[in-house]
Design a protein around this motif. Sequence first.
Motif, PDB file in Angstrom:
ATOM      1  N   UNK A 113      34.315  37.407  51.419  1.00  0.00           N
ATOM      2  CA  UNK A 113      35.873  37.980  51.651  1.00  0.00           C
ATOM      3  C   UNK A 113      34.994  39.376  49.910  1.00  0.00           C
ATOM      4  N   UNK A 114      36.132  39.802  51.013  1.00  0.00           N
ATOM      5  CA  UNK A 114      36.164  41.324  49.044  1.00  0.00           C
ATOM      6  C   UNK A 114      37.448  41.388  49.506  1.00  0.00           C
ATOM      7  N   UNK A 115      37.883  41.777  48.292  1.00  0.00           N
ATOM      8  CA  UNK A 115      39.487  41.904  47.600  1.00  0.00           C
ATOM      9  C   UNK A 115      39.509  43.267  46.938  1.00  0.00           C
ATOM     10  N   UNK A 116      39.805  44.376  47.041  1.00  0.00           N
ATOM     11  CA  UNK A 116      40.596  45.053  46.640  1.00  0.00           C
ATOM     12  C   UNK A 116      41.871  45.501  45.725  1.00  0.00           C
ATOM     13  N   UNK A 117      41.370  44.854  43.783  1.00  0.00           N
ATOM     14  CA  UNK A 117      42.240  44.397  43.375  1.00  0.00           C
ATOM     15  C   UNK A 117      42.443  45.369  42.026  1.00  0.00           C
ATOM     16  N   UNK A 118      43.363  45.216  41.184  1.00  0.00           N
ATOM     17  CA  UNK A 118      44.053  45.522  40.091  1.00  0.00           C
ATOM     18  C   UNK A 118      43.429  44.291  38.942  1.00  0.00           C
ATOM     19  N   UNK A 119      42.812  45.098  37.295  1.00  0.00           N
ATOM     20  CA  UNK A 119      42.609  44.392  36.424  1.00  0.00           C
ATOM     21  C   UNK A 119      43.965  44.962  35.603  1.00  0.00           C
ATOM     22  N   UNK A 120      44.626  44.865  35.371  1.00  0.00           N
ATOM     23  CA  UNK A 120      45.324  45.053  34.155  1.00  0.00           C
ATOM     24  C   UNK A 120      45.506  46.118  35.310  1.00  0.00           C
ATOM     25  N   UNK A 121      44.546  47.789  34.815  1.00  0.00           N
ATOM     26  CA  UNK A 121      45.598  49.163  35.103  1.00  0.00           C
ATOM     27  C   UNK A 121      44.140  50.025  35.455  1.00  0.00           C
ATOM     28  N   UNK A 122      43.531  49.046  36.157  1.00  0.00           N
ATOM     29  CA  UNK A 122      42.156  49.428  36.166  1.00  0.00           C
ATOM     30  C   UNK A 122      42.029  49.331  37.672  1.00  0.00           C
ATOM     31  N   UNK A 168      35.928  29.704  39.278  1.00  0.00           N
ATOM     32  CA  UNK A 168      35.335  31.010  40.564  1.00  0.00           C
ATOM     33  C   UNK A 168      36.877  30.955  41.092  1.00  0.00           C
ATOM     34  N   UNK A 169      37.013  32.695  41.931  1.00  0.00           N
ATOM     35  CA  UNK A 169      38.130  32.973  42.598  1.00  0.00           C
ATOM     36  C   UNK A 169      39.571  33.733  42.461  1.00  0.00           C
ATOM     37  N   UNK A 170      39.594  34.546  43.231  1.00  0.00           N
ATOM     38  CA  UNK A 170      39.698  36.294  43.154  1.00  0.00           C
ATOM     39  C   UNK A 170      40.838  36.616  41.856  1.00  0.00           C
ATOM     40  N   UNK A 171      40.908  36.507  40.969  1.00  0.00           N
ATOM     41  CA  UNK A 171      41.466  37.063  39.586  1.00  0.00           C
ATOM     42  C   UNK A 171      43.472  37.094  40.222  1.00  0.00           C
ATOM     43  N   UNK A 172      43.221  38.669  41.021  1.00  0.00           N
ATOM     44  CA  UNK A 172      44.970  38.528  41.260  1.00  0.00           C
ATOM     45  C   UNK A 172      45.155  38.831  42.533  1.00  0.00           C
ATOM     46  N   UNK A 173      44.498  38.394  43.948  1.00  0.00           N
ATOM     47  CA  UNK A 173      44.689  38.914  45.131  1.00  0.00           C
ATOM     48  C   UNK A 173      45.849  39.786  45.371  1.00  0.00           C
ATOM     49  N   UNK A 174      45.054  41.152  45.716  1.00  0.00           N
ATOM     50  CA  UNK A 174      46.195  41.825  46.232  1.00  0.00           C
ATOM     51  C   UNK A 174      46.719  41.584  47.927  1.00  0.00           C
ATOM     52  N   UNK A 175      47.879  41.277  47.635  1.00  0.00           N
ATOM     53  CA  UNK A 175      48.963  41.037  48.644  1.00  0.00           C
ATOM     54  C   UNK A 175      49.313  42.252  49.832  1.00  0.00           C
ATOM     55  N   UNK A 176      49.982  41.534  50.741  1.00  0.00           N
ATOM     56  CA  UNK A 176      50.618  42.772  51.662  1.00  0.00           C
ATOM     57  C   UNK A 176      51.691  43.127  51.032  1.00  0.00           C
TER      58      UNK A 176
END
Length: 493
Positions: A113-122, A168-176
């Motif tokens: 899976x590929x997720x587009x997330x934010x870590x902080x404001x990045x 391991x795992x997505x650190x900040x999943x991009x929610x709908x």
Amino acid sequence: MGQNADSASSAPPPVTFTSDQDHQNMMDQLGIKALRPGPSGNEKAPNHANYDESLANPYPNLPDPLTLNDGGKVTTAAMWWDKRRPEIVEMQEKYVYGRVPKDVPKVTWTVTAVDHEFIGFNRVVAKDLIGTVDNSAYPAISVKIHMTLVMPERAAGPVPVLIMFGQAGFPNPNEPRGEDLERVNAAMKALLVQQDPSLKDVFANHPAWEPLKPTPFQPPQMNADGDLPNTWQLIAAGWGFALLDPASVQADDGAGITRGIIGLVNKGQPRKPEDWGALRAWGWGAGRALDYLATDPAVDAKHVGIEGVSRYGKAALVTMAFDQRFAMVLVGSSDKGGATLLRRNYGEAVESLTGGEYYWMAGNFMKYGASAATFGSKTSGDIPVDSNELIALCAPRLTFISYGVPEKGDAHWLDHQGSFMATIDAGRVFTLLGAKALDIEGDYKTAKMPPMNEGHMGGELAWRQHDGGHTDAPNMKYFIQWADKFIGHAAGQ
């Protein structure tokens, strides 16, 4: 069917041992009748660990990383690479950590899976990956290595990456959100009404209620020193990071030693005395993670590091020592089996490992806790190598030894002084190879450990004891600055 399939189908099922049974099996193989018990971490117990520095060095002379086994002195870099380093590797493998088999099956990585997330404001791109180990030779055991790679989305080019041992795992999943969330809620209400038609009236009476609501912004849980989380710091500095789950490579217990990658290669049978333990297995897994990272054009594969704390700090140092492709390591609070001297009598002891976490090490390591055996008895003073030589195997690459303080939970048990002594002595190899060691006067017997928060990071070998607890988090910002200086990296590159 082919020959491999025939042999796989006829192979016996995996042996199922408890940790005690596996431990006894290795004692029987080695001819050990009794082991000395390890000391207690409870300072009020009758058998409490020693914390008296005057009693800490019963075997004060360390094995010399710059003396060959035949007594000759190592005076050139060529002698180190051609003669001495292979000798130390051989001894570390045979007596301490075990050998990685030559026939370990290949690993095939798949992005699940590929997720587009934010870590902080990045903005980041997070990829969840599974590394499937070929088990065609023994299908009864499967090994799937779990790693999550998180990279800055807008980097100008390849960036350094720090592999971090841990979950391991997505650190900040991009929610709908917005219309997407509205569609999810509408579908959920429709399903609920289908299941229970009377709910239609409930929803009509509560038209504003939604089953799912957007998760409100959660401020980060700051590090103990008030800094942002390690992962936030790495991304903000223009690094990527990879979360690698060691348990997906090899279980952290003796009962699992006939499973995982060690069990797969052994076809479910118990280890032999020179077989690898969990520390080498976790290091092998990190090496396979590096194999994958080298194929990703967003990764600066020449500047991949490895990090861990406590048992994973041991694993990080072992990884760095044996796999020369790693460019840097952050070793957090690693104690016996890691950076601290094995032959020191302070806090955790060799007997703690031979009786407890024996599966981290080669079976042969148990000999050094034996009080009665066919070979007599052995102590930590009989081990032909020590952690000064393990650290030396990292030279001249970037090696950062990190600790906290007992007052905050980085217990005396870890023997900070023993790690400092090992680091000082290993520095001679860094110097021989043209790198810079700690800027501290004296040898391992006379050098004074610097006070907390006094960093010695002017060279490729670094030491810093922060004022926090059993974590390397307060040292992360210093590690990033230090590594960036040596690899010529700056955020935004």
